[in-house]
Write a protein that holds these residues in place. Structure first.
Motif: not given
Length: 300
Positions: A15-16, A245-251
């Motif tokens: 995925l990443y 991944l989590e940073a992008k989701r939060n942004l």
């Protein structure tokens, strides 16, 4: 029976990162079977995923599938769950209709925790006849397919609910009947799977490779070698990509400030988080958010 290619020759899709990165940090992807299979003359060569669970809902046609070292012919309507790191390939008839739902490991781990006694459902490749429930699953998968592409308000929440519905419904069918694919994992795959689970639980703690390896009772060098063999990346790259991944989701999906995201992800200073993000993504968190079309809601 066809023999499975040697492990080193089997592509590992992730995925990443790399050429297989998704366009947004969604934790799921939905498409029709025909959309991709037509491009490959209805044949998908053996491969595996290091951090994905796939659910195939085959409505019509016929599918000859390879799961690790075994082959099966599926008669629709049927649900097929392909677990992480299971080698799988397909030959579909040209009249095949249905959907492929791909779930990223963070979502799989959330579902795994909530399934309780049925947790093994997401860890084993298996297929399930669903003739009596066909109308129900037709509706669910069509809803997911439409919602996935609509990008309407509340999209993520509704998709989570629909996916949860599919998993619970499948688990109830599995209680009655299942045709598991009997496979044997080598110890390396077991360690890699355990590392993925530990990473999902602890990635915000910024643990060292040695700290993860110690929990697995192996050396850091061994863990790194496993990651390179199985996922074609170093253990550190995998750790960094989970944070990204989590940073992008939060942004994209929240109104949290850069400072709040930095704190949420365990960085000591926002400036350190910004440098980390820019080093790996070639763009600052602020510019990434602007490029994605989201804006931060200013707080009073």
């Amino acid at each position: 029976m066809k023999k499975t290619p040697a492990n080193d020759s089997i592509p590992v899709f992730k995925l990443y990162g790399g050429d297989h990165e998704w366009l947004t940090p969604d934790l799921l992807h939905c498409e029709r079977i025909a959309d991709r299979s037509k491009l490959h003359a209805w044949e998908i060569k053996p491969h595996r995923h290091s951090d994905l669970l796939q659910i195939f809902y085959i409505q019509t046609g016929e599918a000859c599938i390879q799961l690790d070292d075994s082959q099966h012919t599926l008669t629709p309507p049927v649900l097929l769950l392909v677990a992480e790191m299971c080698v799988h390939g397909f030959n579909f008839s040209s009249d095949t209709e249905g959907y492929v739902l791909t779930l990223a490991s963070p979502l799989v781990n959330q579902l795994h925790t909530r399934l309780g006694a049925q947790q093994c459902l997401l860890k084993e490749s298996a297929y399930y006849a669903v003739a009596h429930e066909q109308g129900y699953f037709d509706h669910l998968f069509e809803q997911i397919n439409q919602e996935y592409r609509a990008h309407l308000p509340g999209r993520e929440l509704l998709l989570d609910a629909l996916v949860g519905n599919i998993i619970v419904s499948t688990s109830r069918i599995a209680i009655k009947t299942a045709t598991p694919a009997k496979t044997q994992q080598d110890k390396g795959l077991e360690h890699y799977s355990q590392f993925s689970q530990l990473l999902e639980q602890q990635y915000k703690s910024h643990l060292s490779i040695e700290a993860y390896a110690e929990q697995l009772n192996i050396t850091g060098a061994h863990l790194n070698a496993l990651c390179r063999r199985i996922a074609k990346q170093s253990a550190l790259q995998i750790i960094h990509e989970r944070l990204l991944l989590e940073a992008k989701r939060n942004l994209i999906y929240t109104a949290m400030t850069i400072s709040e995201i930095s704190n949420e992800l365990g960085f000591s200073e926002p400036a350190y988080f910004t440098r980390f993000f820019k080093r790996h993504c070639d763009i600052s968190p602020k510019n990434f958010r602007q490029k994605s079309g989201t804006t931060t809601v200013k707080k009073p």
